[in-house]
Write an enzyme that holds these catalytic residues in place. Structure first.
Site, PDB file in Angstrom:
ATOM      1  N   GLU A   1      -9.983  66.700  23.519  1.00 45.36           N
ATOM      2  CA  GLU A   1     -10.699  66.105  22.370  1.00 45.36           C
ATOM      3  C   GLU A   1     -11.983  66.079  22.999  1.00 45.36           C
ATOM      4  OE1 GLU A   1      -9.375  62.861  20.060  1.00 45.36           O
ATOM      5  OE2 GLU A   1      -7.319  63.298  20.463  1.00 45.36           O
TER       6      GLU A   1
ATOM      7  N   GLU B   1      -3.956  58.921  23.749  1.00 46.33           N
ATOM      8  CA  GLU B   1      -4.887  57.855  24.130  1.00 46.33           C
ATOM      9  C   GLU B   1      -4.086  56.530  24.214  1.00 46.33           C
ATOM     10  OE1 GLU B   1      -7.933  57.761  20.986  1.00 46.33           O
ATOM     11  OE2 GLU B   1      -9.087  59.143  22.231  1.00 46.33           O
TER      12      GLU B   1
HETATM   13  C1  BGP Z   1      -9.417  59.888  19.196  1.00 50.71           C
HETATM   14  C2  BGP Z   1      -8.255  60.290  18.473  1.00 50.71           C
HETATM   15  C3  BGP Z   1      -8.394  60.938  17.450  1.00 50.71           C
HETATM   16  C4  BGP Z   1      -9.453  61.334  16.517  1.00 50.71           C
HETATM   17  C5  BGP Z   1     -10.905  61.056  17.423  1.00 50.71           C
HETATM   18  C6  BGP Z   1     -11.969  60.831  16.722  1.00 50.71           C
HETATM   19  O1  BGP Z   1      -9.499  58.222  19.097  1.00 50.71           O
HETATM   20  O2  BGP Z   1      -7.102  60.541  19.391  1.00 50.71           O
HETATM   21  O3  BGP Z   1      -7.113  60.957  16.523  1.00 50.71           O
HETATM   22  O4  BGP Z   1      -9.450  60.932  15.463  1.00 50.71           O
HETATM   23  O5  BGP Z   1     -10.419  60.120  18.373  1.00 50.71           O
HETATM   24  O6  BGP Z   1     -12.033  59.484  16.208  1.00 50.71           O
HETATM   25  P1  BGP Z   1     -12.444  59.180  14.743  1.00 50.71           P
HETATM   26  O7  BGP Z   1     -11.461  60.130  13.872  1.00 50.71           O
HETATM   27  O8  BGP Z   1     -12.391  57.836  14.700  1.00 50.71           O
HETATM   28  O9  BGP Z   1     -13.950  59.865  14.556  1.00 50.71           O
END
Ligand code: BGP
Length: 491
Positions: A385, A197
């Site tokens: 993701e 990201e």
């Molecule tokens: C993205 C990241 C992850 C992950 C995901 C979910 O921003 O790459 O590391 O955690 O989002 O977000 P969160 O954990 O805040 O729910």
């Protein structure tokens, strides 16, 4: 059947959110180790100590006061320290991934396990061994690793003593780290991602109180990462011609809230600033025309050398990857209905529903994003993701085993799989899908455990208690069926 043969179904995690063992076997600290837990309404805090001994905590996007140093303080809980202890449970966890039929497992290497401060000449052998063992375990089951080189965890020494990513010299330290892992794991890994990201750098400062100076620093930070990424791509191809390297973008589909031309323009500029800026540099090897407008908005003057530009041109990525959770509505009009999610604020979209954490649920946005991006770059794409962060209730199942009846998660994933299928039919070269947090882990945004994404429940609570036992949720069997049928059976 839409999904091509060899489609890379699987799941994704990140070292800092699942490994735990933060100070074990020579690992050095990273900023993520000094982050407290938060909630949907209260930010995660960075804890620090000043030279005079006073201690404090600031929201993570503010940064510590001048002269302060990050510190682990008494009286605070640091969820990433133990996380779900994947460091000691990886065999059990990988066996569960294999049981679901994973073809691919996305994970990251913690830089400070390999180079504890970043400046050592020799890597930390115990760190190298750990990841080798993980890769060997995956190999046993025929699961391809997809390895992120950087997922939010620069060694703290580089951040605090050397100026972090704003310092051009950090590129050389990353080069050394990248060369080490690319050499060490030749034959065990095929696919790599450079920076997770990467585009969040700008969105992140906008969560706090951005100043022109903060924008300058963020754009410089990004530039240095672009160059480091290009170096890694070039290096990877030299070390093993079979290596493929991708970028990783926080993918949010942006929509104008109204047909007001000002909203249409604002929306387009949002795409450029938040999504295309990084993708264009990493996929095309050069800055887009609109970069100038973005820099001029904040009087930004970057340090960019001729050599940097030549390096960018030589290191475009082989494929494009992104996270996708939600869309966002953009408007220039005053609106009281603001929603936040994944480090971005926007207007509430009246046509969508929202998760318990306020993230817009929008499967069609995934199709929109896939088609738009493929058309722009014409490179293979992976969704690396996707998932629903939700409250789960552990209950006793019919077979007497503890489980979670997570129909809401299955519904969310099913709708997204359907949209991927349409995108493939429409011509998008989509080659893989790894759902986020395939095993419950620490939330990046809030530091919570109770924001769960997994097919596998981990008995770990926000107060640090729990047995760390793993339980299969209903979604476990569902995903197993999806993979076994290569996406044909998603009922
Ligand atoms: C993205 C990241 C992850 C992950 C995901 C979910 O921003 O790459 O590391 O955690 O989002 O977000 P969160 O954990 O805040 O729910």
């Amino acid at each position: 059947m839409a999904f091509p043969e060899g489609f890379l179904w699987g799941g994704a995690t990140a070292a800092n959110q699942c490994e735990g063992a933060w100070d074990v076997d020579g690992r050095g600290p990273a900023e993520t180790d000094m982050l407290t837990g938060g909630t949907v309404n209260t930010p995660r805090m960075l804890t620090y100590r000043m030279p005079d001994g006073t201690e404090g905590a600031v929201p993570q996007w503010e940064g510590v006061p001048e002269g302060g140093r990050l510190a682990v303080l008494d009286g605070y809980l640091y969820p990433n320290h133990d996380a779900i202890d994947f460091y000691h449970h990886y065999k059990e966890d990988i066996a569960l991934f294999a049981e679901m039929g994973f073809k691919q497992y996305r994970m990251s290497i913690s830089w400070s396990r390999i180079y504890p401060t970043g400046i050592e000449d020799e890597p930390n052998q115990a760190g190298l061994d750990f990841y080798r063992n993980v890769f060997l375990e995956l190999q046993k089951y025929g699961i391809e690793p997809l390895v992120t080189m950087w997922h939010f965890d620069t060694p703290n020494y580089i951040e605090e003593e050397l100026g972090g990513w704003e310092n051009h010299d950090t590129i050389a330290l990353f080069d050394k780290y990248a060369r080490t892992i690319l050499t060490e794991y030749k034959g065990l890994v095929k696919n790599w991602l450079t920076f997770n990201e990467i585009n969040n750098t700008i969105a992140f400062i906008e969560m706090g109180h951005p100043t022109d100076e903060k924008y300058r620093a963020a754009y410089q930070h990004l530039h240095n990462k672009f160059v480091a990424s290009a170096h890694a791509v070039k290096m990877a191809h030299e070390i093993d011609p079979a290596y493929k390297v991708g970028c990783m973008i926080c993918g949010i589909a942006n929509y104008p809230l109204t047909p007001d031309p000002d909203d249409i323009l604002a929306n387009r500029y949002q795409w450029e600033k938040n999504i295309f800026y990084c993708g264009d540099v990493q996929c095309k090897g050069k800055y887009p025309t609109f970069a100038k407008r973005l820099w001029n908005e904040h009087g930004v003057e970057l340090e960019i050398t001729e050599q940097d530009l030549a390096d960018l041109a030589e290191g475009p990525v082989d494929f494009y990857t992104f996270s996708y959770y939600m869309s966002n509505a953009v408007t220039t009009h005053q609106t009281d209905d603001q929603v936040g999610g994944n480090f971005v604020m926007g207007a509430k979209n009246p046509y969508l529903t929202y998760s318990d954490w306020g993230w817009a649920l929008d499967p069609k946005g995934l199709r929109y994003y896939l088609e738009l991006i493929y058309d722009r770059y014409e490179k293979p794409i992976m969704v690396v993701e996707n998932g629903l962060g939700a409250f789960d209730e552990l209950v006793e199942g019919e077979d007497g085993q503890m489980t979670v009846h997570d129909d809401y998660r299955i519904d969310y994933l099913r709708e997204h799989v359907k949209e991927m299928e349409i995108a493939i039919e429409d011509g998008v070269d989509l080659v893989g899908y790894t759902t986020w947090g395939c095993i419950d882990l620490v939330s990046a945004g809030t530091g919570e455990m109770r924001k769960r994404y997994g097919f596998i429940y981990v008995d770990k609570n926000d107060d640090g208690t729990g047995t760390m036992a793993r339980y299969k949720k209903d979604s476990f069997a569902w995903y197993k069926k999806v993979i076994a049928s290569n996406g044909a059976d998603i009922a």
